[in-house]
Design a protein around this motif. Structure first.
Motif, PDB file in Angstrom:
ATOM      1  N   MET A  24      28.892 -77.327  59.656  1.00 31.15           N
ATOM      2  CA  MET A  24      29.647 -76.774  60.768  1.00 31.15           C
ATOM      3  C   MET A  24      31.044 -77.385  60.847  1.00 31.15           C
ATOM      4  O   MET A  24      32.027 -76.702  61.130  1.00 31.15           O
ATOM      5  CB  MET A  24      28.884 -77.013  62.073  1.00 31.15           C
ATOM      6  CG  MET A  24      27.546 -76.280  62.158  1.00 31.15           C
ATOM      7  SD  MET A  24      27.710 -74.482  62.141  1.00 31.15           S
ATOM      8  CE  MET A  24      28.379 -74.226  63.768  1.00 31.15           C
ATOM      9  N   LYS A  25      31.129 -78.725  60.590  1.00 30.97           N
ATOM     10  CA  LYS A  25      32.435 -79.370  60.645  1.00 30.97           C
ATOM     11  C   LYS A  25      33.352 -78.884  59.535  1.00 30.97           C
ATOM     12  O   LYS A  25      34.560 -78.761  59.723  1.00 30.97           O
ATOM     13  CB  LYS A  25      32.262 -80.886  60.563  1.00 30.97           C
ATOM     14  CG  LYS A  25      31.639 -81.505  61.810  1.00 30.97           C
ATOM     15  CD  LYS A  25      31.530 -83.012  61.664  1.00 30.97           C
ATOM     16  CE  LYS A  25      30.901 -83.633  62.909  1.00 30.97           C
ATOM     17  NZ  LYS A  25      30.768 -85.102  62.780  1.00 30.97           N
ATOM     18  N   ASN A  26      32.772 -78.580  58.356  1.00 31.80           N
ATOM     19  CA  ASN A  26      33.596 -78.143  57.229  1.00 31.80           C
ATOM     20  C   ASN A  26      34.207 -76.769  57.443  1.00 31.80           C
ATOM     21  O   ASN A  26      35.209 -76.434  56.813  1.00 31.80           O
ATOM     22  CB  ASN A  26      32.780 -78.148  55.942  1.00 31.80           C
ATOM     23  CG  ASN A  26      32.444 -79.557  55.480  1.00 31.80           C
ATOM     24  OD1 ASN A  26      33.121 -80.517  55.840  1.00 31.80           O
ATOM     25  ND2 ASN A  26      31.399 -79.688  54.692  1.00 31.80           N
ATOM     26  N   MET A  27      33.593 -75.960  58.299  1.00 28.30           N
ATOM     27  CA  MET A  27      34.110 -74.607  58.493  1.00 28.30           C
ATOM     28  C   MET A  27      35.039 -74.527  59.704  1.00 28.30           C
ATOM     29  O   MET A  27      35.363 -73.445  60.184  1.00 28.30           O
ATOM     30  CB  MET A  27      32.964 -73.608  58.666  1.00 28.30           C
ATOM     31  CG  MET A  27      32.219 -73.720  59.965  1.00 28.30           C
ATOM     32  SD  MET A  27      31.011 -72.402  60.133  1.00 28.30           S
ATOM     33  CE  MET A  27      30.384 -72.742  61.775  1.00 28.30           C
ATOM     34  N   GLU A  28      35.480 -75.659  60.212  1.00 25.50           N
ATOM     35  CA  GLU A  28      36.338 -75.649  61.405  1.00 25.50           C
ATOM     36  C   GLU A  28      37.617 -74.861  61.160  1.00 25.50           C
ATOM     37  O   GLU A  28      38.094 -74.140  62.041  1.00 25.50           O
ATOM     38  CB  GLU A  28      36.671 -77.079  61.813  1.00 25.50           C
ATOM     39  CG  GLU A  28      37.563 -77.157  63.043  1.00 25.50           C
ATOM     40  CD  GLU A  28      37.831 -78.590  63.457  1.00 25.50           C
ATOM     41  OE1 GLU A  28      38.607 -78.791  64.400  1.00 25.50           O
ATOM     42  OE2 GLU A  28      37.261 -79.497  62.824  1.00 25.50           O
ATOM     43  N   LYS A  29      38.187 -74.959  59.960  1.00 22.03           N
ATOM     44  CA  LYS A  29      39.441 -74.264  59.693  1.00 22.03           C
ATOM     45  C   LYS A  29      39.279 -72.745  59.731  1.00 22.03           C
ATOM     46  O   LYS A  29      40.267 -72.025  59.909  1.00 22.03           O
ATOM     47  CB  LYS A  29      39.996 -74.686  58.341  1.00 22.03           C
ATOM     48  CG  LYS A  29      39.087 -74.356  57.167  1.00 22.03           C
ATOM     49  CD  LYS A  29      39.708 -74.832  55.857  1.00 22.03           C
ATOM     50  CE  LYS A  29      38.800 -74.492  54.674  1.00 22.03           C
ATOM     51  NZ  LYS A  29      39.403 -74.953  53.396  1.00 22.03           N
ATOM     52  N   GLU A  30      38.028 -72.256  59.560  1.00 24.73           N
ATOM     53  CA  GLU A  30      37.789 -70.816  59.646  1.00 24.73           C
ATOM     54  C   GLU A  30      37.754 -70.342  61.089  1.00 24.73           C
ATOM     55  O   GLU A  30      37.784 -69.128  61.332  1.00 24.73           O
ATOM     56  CB  GLU A  30      36.467 -70.448  58.959  1.00 24.73           C
ATOM     57  CG  GLU A  30      36.407 -70.806  57.491  1.00 24.73           C
ATOM     58  CD  GLU A  30      37.308 -69.936  56.646  1.00 24.73           C
ATOM     59  OE1 GLU A  30      37.646 -68.820  57.108  1.00 24.73           O
ATOM     60  OE2 GLU A  30      37.682 -70.366  55.540  1.00 24.73           O
ATOM     61  N   LEU A  31      37.696 -71.265  62.042  1.00 30.40           N
ATOM     62  CA  LEU A  31      37.538 -70.916  63.454  1.00 30.40           C
ATOM     63  C   LEU A  31      38.807 -71.168  64.247  1.00 30.40           C
ATOM     64  O   LEU A  31      38.779 -71.142  65.482  1.00 30.40           O
ATOM     65  CB  LEU A  31      36.385 -71.722  64.066  1.00 30.40           C
ATOM     66  CG  LEU A  31      35.052 -71.656  63.313  1.00 30.40           C
ATOM     67  CD1 LEU A  31      34.008 -72.500  64.021  1.00 30.40           C
ATOM     68  CD2 LEU A  31      34.568 -70.226  63.180  1.00 30.40           C
ATOM     69  N   LEU A  32      39.922 -71.424  63.575  1.00 30.08           N
ATOM     70  CA  LEU A  32      41.180 -71.707  64.259  1.00 30.08           C
ATOM     71  C   LEU A  32      42.045 -70.464  64.286  1.00 30.08           C
ATOM     72  O   LEU A  32      42.207 -69.767  63.274  1.00 30.08           O
ATOM     73  CB  LEU A  32      41.926 -72.841  63.562  1.00 30.08           C
ATOM     74  CG  LEU A  32      41.231 -74.206  63.536  1.00 30.08           C
ATOM     75  CD1 LEU A  32      42.091 -75.221  62.810  1.00 30.08           C
ATOM     76  CD2 LEU A  32      40.905 -74.687  64.938  1.00 30.08           C
ATOM     77  N   CYS A  33      42.606 -70.188  65.439  1.00 33.13           N
ATOM     78  CA  CYS A  33      43.516 -69.052  65.591  1.00 33.13           C
ATOM     79  C   CYS A  33      44.810 -69.352  64.841  1.00 33.13           C
ATOM     80  O   CYS A  33      45.368 -70.448  64.959  1.00 33.13           O
ATOM     81  CB  CYS A  33      43.793 -68.807  67.068  1.00 33.13           C
ATOM     82  SG  CYS A  33      45.066 -67.558  67.382  1.00 33.13           S
ATOM     83  N   PRO A  34      45.332 -68.417  64.055  1.00 33.67           N
ATOM     84  CA  PRO A  34      46.563 -68.691  63.301  1.00 33.67           C
ATOM     85  C   PRO A  34      47.800 -68.814  64.180  1.00 33.67           C
ATOM     86  O   PRO A  34      48.844 -69.246  63.699  1.00 33.67           O
ATOM     87  CB  PRO A  34      46.669 -67.486  62.359  1.00 33.67           C
ATOM     88  CG  PRO A  34      45.907 -66.399  63.036  1.00 33.67           C
ATOM     89  CD  PRO A  34      44.796 -67.068  63.768  1.00 33.67           C
ATOM     90  N   VAL A  35      47.710 -68.451  65.472  1.00 35.35           N
ATOM     91  CA  VAL A  35      48.865 -68.531  66.359  1.00 35.35           C
ATOM     92  C   VAL A  35      48.894 -69.866  67.077  1.00 35.35           C
ATOM     93  O   VAL A  35      49.861 -70.620  67.003  1.00 35.35           O
ATOM     94  CB  VAL A  35      48.858 -67.367  67.363  1.00 35.35           C
ATOM     95  CG1 VAL A  35      50.023 -67.497  68.343  1.00 35.35           C
ATOM     96  CG2 VAL A  35      48.940 -66.038  66.636  1.00 35.35           C
ATOM     97  N   CYS A  36      47.800 -70.200  67.786  1.00 36.77           N
ATOM     98  CA  CYS A  36      47.777 -71.421  68.589  1.00 36.77           C
ATOM     99  C   CYS A  36      47.122 -72.590  67.874  1.00 36.77           C
ATOM    100  O   CYS A  36      47.176 -73.721  68.379  1.00 36.77           O
ATOM    101  CB  CYS A  36      47.055 -71.163  69.906  1.00 36.77           C
ATOM    102  SG  CYS A  36      45.313 -70.684  69.717  1.00 36.77           S
ATOM    103  N   GLN A  37      46.483 -72.348  66.727  1.00 31.54           N
ATOM    104  CA  GLN A  37      45.809 -73.402  65.965  1.00 31.54           C
ATOM    105  C   GLN A  37      44.731 -74.089  66.793  1.00 31.54           C
ATOM    106  O   GLN A  37      44.478 -75.274  66.641  1.00 31.54           O
ATOM    107  CB  GLN A  37      46.824 -74.421  65.447  1.00 31.54           C
ATOM    108  CG  GLN A  37      47.807 -73.863  64.428  1.00 31.54           C
ATOM    109  CD  GLN A  37      47.116 -73.330  63.188  1.00 31.54           C
ATOM    110  OE1 GLN A  37      46.185 -73.953  62.658  1.00 31.54           O
ATOM    111  NE2 GLN A  37      47.557 -72.165  62.718  1.00 31.54           N
ATOM    112  N   GLU A  38      44.109 -73.342  67.704  1.00 31.73           N
ATOM    113  CA  GLU A  38      42.977 -73.815  68.483  1.00 31.73           C
ATOM    114  C   GLU A  38      41.788 -72.910  68.218  1.00 31.73           C
ATOM    115  O   GLU A  38      41.898 -71.892  67.531  1.00 31.73           O
ATOM    116  CB  GLU A  38      43.328 -73.830  69.975  1.00 31.73           C
ATOM    117  CG  GLU A  38      44.476 -74.760  70.333  1.00 31.73           C
ATOM    118  CD  GLU A  38      44.816 -74.701  71.807  1.00 31.73           C
ATOM    119  OE1 GLU A  38      44.080 -73.993  72.544  1.00 31.73           O
ATOM    120  OE2 GLU A  38      45.794 -75.334  72.240  1.00 31.73           O
TER     121      GLU A  38
END
Length: 644
Positions: A24-38
């Motif tokens: 789950m931690k490794n896929m964090e970058k797949e869950l970030l919005c490209p605008v706000c990076q949250e």
């Protein structure tokens, strides 16, 4: 024994939890919005299949100047907990467009404003700049309201938050400070409650008492995916538009004639494909790891090669600087020598002129000599002095400096060198060669000729590749035969197979590497072995009318009176003897291939093979050219016509 089994079971469970947590931690970058990076919050699916938070999408549209296309306002929380302090902090960071930009957009037809008719003849096209693919996507006239929410992505984000414990426990949104930990959630109220607050806001006997409690969550979603156009549950999938549709969308003209399938079929097909692809990836983890190692090695090699390239360029530039410095020193030395020579000549001329001044030098000496009264002595002394005075007088009358003060001949023309230095760049690979189809042919040998485009970098050598196309394909990549390091712009391939089709290509190479391949050229080889022969006109050709070339490969008519008479006989239908030119090779059996080129201006030309007995008969009695036996079809059994 039981304690050991319990410990082993506990260890297995903990290992599984650690693996799940790590995944789950490794896929964090797949869950970030490209605008706000949250983390995504209420993500919307753009037409380009990328996702963006709804609040971020509104912010982007606001910056672009679109008014009134931010989606359905009801999508924001309307629960008692949706106070300004509990809303998303990103809403306070929105940057509204400037007033002058808003006025300009409203005048040009963007947005919604009083006086604009809905459903005009020219509906507004809203373009959204996707931050992921850096391209503009069309949202349609409804803007964000026409997009689907990615509920699956929301669930994944929620599971990720729970697995990594982002933000700690979920607190009640209705408690007075300090809030208690939430135990229930309400989708209808879009809020989380503790037990007491849930009872307080859902009293018995009211409509809210019928709300079904859920687990506490930070993101409330509708129970099902609804059509943004008709607010109906989606039931079908349009393959043509690649979009989920409801029953009303299905019967509209928009999807008339499209391939529409039930959403269950689309779900099963896509799930099977995704499962198959994921199974393949998971089953080839060793390959993935090997490729990662290769890429890491490529990264290291790139770093080393890049450093070497920098050092080589620096060394070459320093070499150019050293050559320029050496050249500068030699040019300055030449100017210095020329300057000293001119200064010496001018200084001598100055001294000579100073001696002509009254009372000094030559003039004073001459004045003293003139005082001599002894005639023989005067003549002896004045003879040489007169010559000097005469030269000085001539120099005085035709005065010009002994040396020029200009150094124009020492000017440098560095235009060509400056252009070369300006155009100094890295060496490029040769461009794709161009096959010369006029000089390329297949006979008993294949001759391939090519040339480079006009502005292509030079090639040191070429690589020619060829293969047969009429053989069964072998499993795996296509195999080419190669001729390496071909010098020049042509290649000769010997002993090709007869009756075959060859495809050939070529590419150039220099210090920068290999260039692109040329276009493939297909050549057909003759259907039988090639028969080589020379022409022999001793048996039936009239030398007055025909002449065989020096190479004995071609025959031509001889202009003159005999040719005119023969043409006249032909036109009047009179008897005309036929000239025959034979080859010097006899064919006894088998198949052979030969080719001839016949001039279009020729007349009554037949090409073929014949029996020796028939040839002797034709020599003994010349046939009539207008008789059926001279039909070019060769049905008389003597000639087999062959034209090219």
């Amino acid at each position: 024994m039981a304690e050991g089994e319990d410990m082993q079971t506990f260890t297995s469970i903990m290992d599984a939890l650690v693996r799940i947590s790590t995944s789950m931690k490794n896929m964090e970058k797949e869950l970030l919005c490209p605008v706000c990076q949250e983390m995504y919050k209420q993500p919307l699916v753009l037409p380009c299949t990328h996702n963006v938070c709804q609040a971020c999408a509104r912010e982007v549209l606001g910056q672009q100047g679109y008014i009134g296309h931010g989606g359905d306002p009801s999508s924001e929380p309307t629960s008692p907990a949706s106070t300004p302090s509990t809303r998303s902090p990103r809403l306070s960071r929105r940057t509204l467009p400037k007033p002058d930009r808003l006025d300009r957009l409203l005048k040009s037809g963007f947005g919604t404003y009083p006086g604009r008719k809905r459903g005009a003849l020219h509906p507004q096209v809203i373009m959204f700049p996707c931050p992921a693919c850096q391209g503009d996507v069309e949202l349609g006239e409804r803007g964000l309201a026409g997009l689907f929410r990615n509920l699956t992505l929301e669930r994944v984000v929620e599971r990720y938050r729970q697995s990594v414990s982002v933000g700690g426990a979920i607190l009640c949104q209705l408690c007075k400070p300090p809030p208690l930990e939430a135990t229930k959630g309400c989708t209808e109220c879009r809020a989380t409650f503790c037990n007491e607050c849930f009872k307080l806001f859902h009293p018995w006997g009211t409509q809210k008492a019928q709300h079904e409690p859920t687990l506490p969550t930070l993101s409330f979603r509708p129970k099902g995916l609804m059509c943004p156009d008709h607010k109906e549950e989606v039931t079908h999938y349009c393959k043509t538009c690649q979009r989920l549709v409801c029953q009303l969308c299905r019967v509209r003209r928009t999807h008339s004639g499209h391939k529409i399938t039930p959403v269950l079929s689309a779900y099963q097909a896509l799930k099977d494909k995704l499962t198959k692809s994921l199974t393949y990836i998971l089953g080839n983890q060793d390959t993935v790891q090997t490729q990662i190692c290769e890429l890491e090695e490529a990264v290291r090699h790139t770093e080393v090669s890049g450093q070497q390239a920098k050092e080589e360029v620096s060394q070459l530039v320093r070499g150019l600087g050293a050559v320029l410095e050496e050249k500068r020193a030699s040019l300055l030395q030449a100017i210095e020598e020329c300057q000293q020579e001119r200064l010496a000549r001018l200084s001598a001329q100055i001294q000579e002129h100073r001696s002509l001044l009254d009372g000094s030098g030559l003039v004073g000496y001459a004045q003293e000599v003139l005082k001599e009264t002894d005639q023989p002595c005067f003549v002896q002394a004045a003879k040489r002095l007169h010559n000097r005075i005469a030269r000085a007088t001539e120099a005085l009358q035709t005065f010009r400096p002994a040396a020029s003060s200009s150094f124009r001949h020492c000017q440098l023309d560095v235009g060509r060198e400056m252009k070369l230095l300006t155009e100094l760049n890295f060496l490029r690979v040769p461009e794709a060669p161009v096959i010369d189809t006029q000089r390329t042919f297949a006979y008993d040998q294949i001759f391939l000729c090519w040339r480079l485009p006009p502005h292509s970098p030079p090639a040191w050598h070429y690589t020619v590749e060829f293969r047969r196309t009429d053989v069964p394909a072998q499993p795996g990549p296509t195999r080419w035969q190669r001729r390496e390091e071909v010098r020049g712009t042509s290649a000769l391939l010997e002993n090709p197979d007869t009756g075959s089709v060859y495809v050939l290509r070529v590419r150039g190479c220099n210090k920068a590497g290999y260039g692109e391949y040329s276009e493939d050229v297909h050549l057909h080889t003759p259907p039988a072995p090639v028969l080589h022969f020379f022409l022999d006109g001793r048996w039936g050709a009239s030398r007055e009318r025909l002449a065989i070339g020096k190479d004995q490969r071609a025959v031509r008519s001889v202009p003159g009176l005999p040719l005119l008479l023969a043409a006249d006989r032909l036109l009047t239908g009179c008897h005309l003897s036929v000239d025959v030119v034979l080859g010097d090779v006899a064919v006894t059996q088998g198949r052979s291939y030969w080719a001839c080129a016949v001039d279009p201006a020729s007349y009554l030309v037949k090409v073929g093979v014949g029996l020796e007995s028939k040839l002797q008969e034709s020599f003994q009695g010349a046939p009539d050219v207008i008789s059926p036996r001279s039909d070019p079809s060769g049905r008389d059994g003597v000639w087999g016509s062959w034209w090219k």
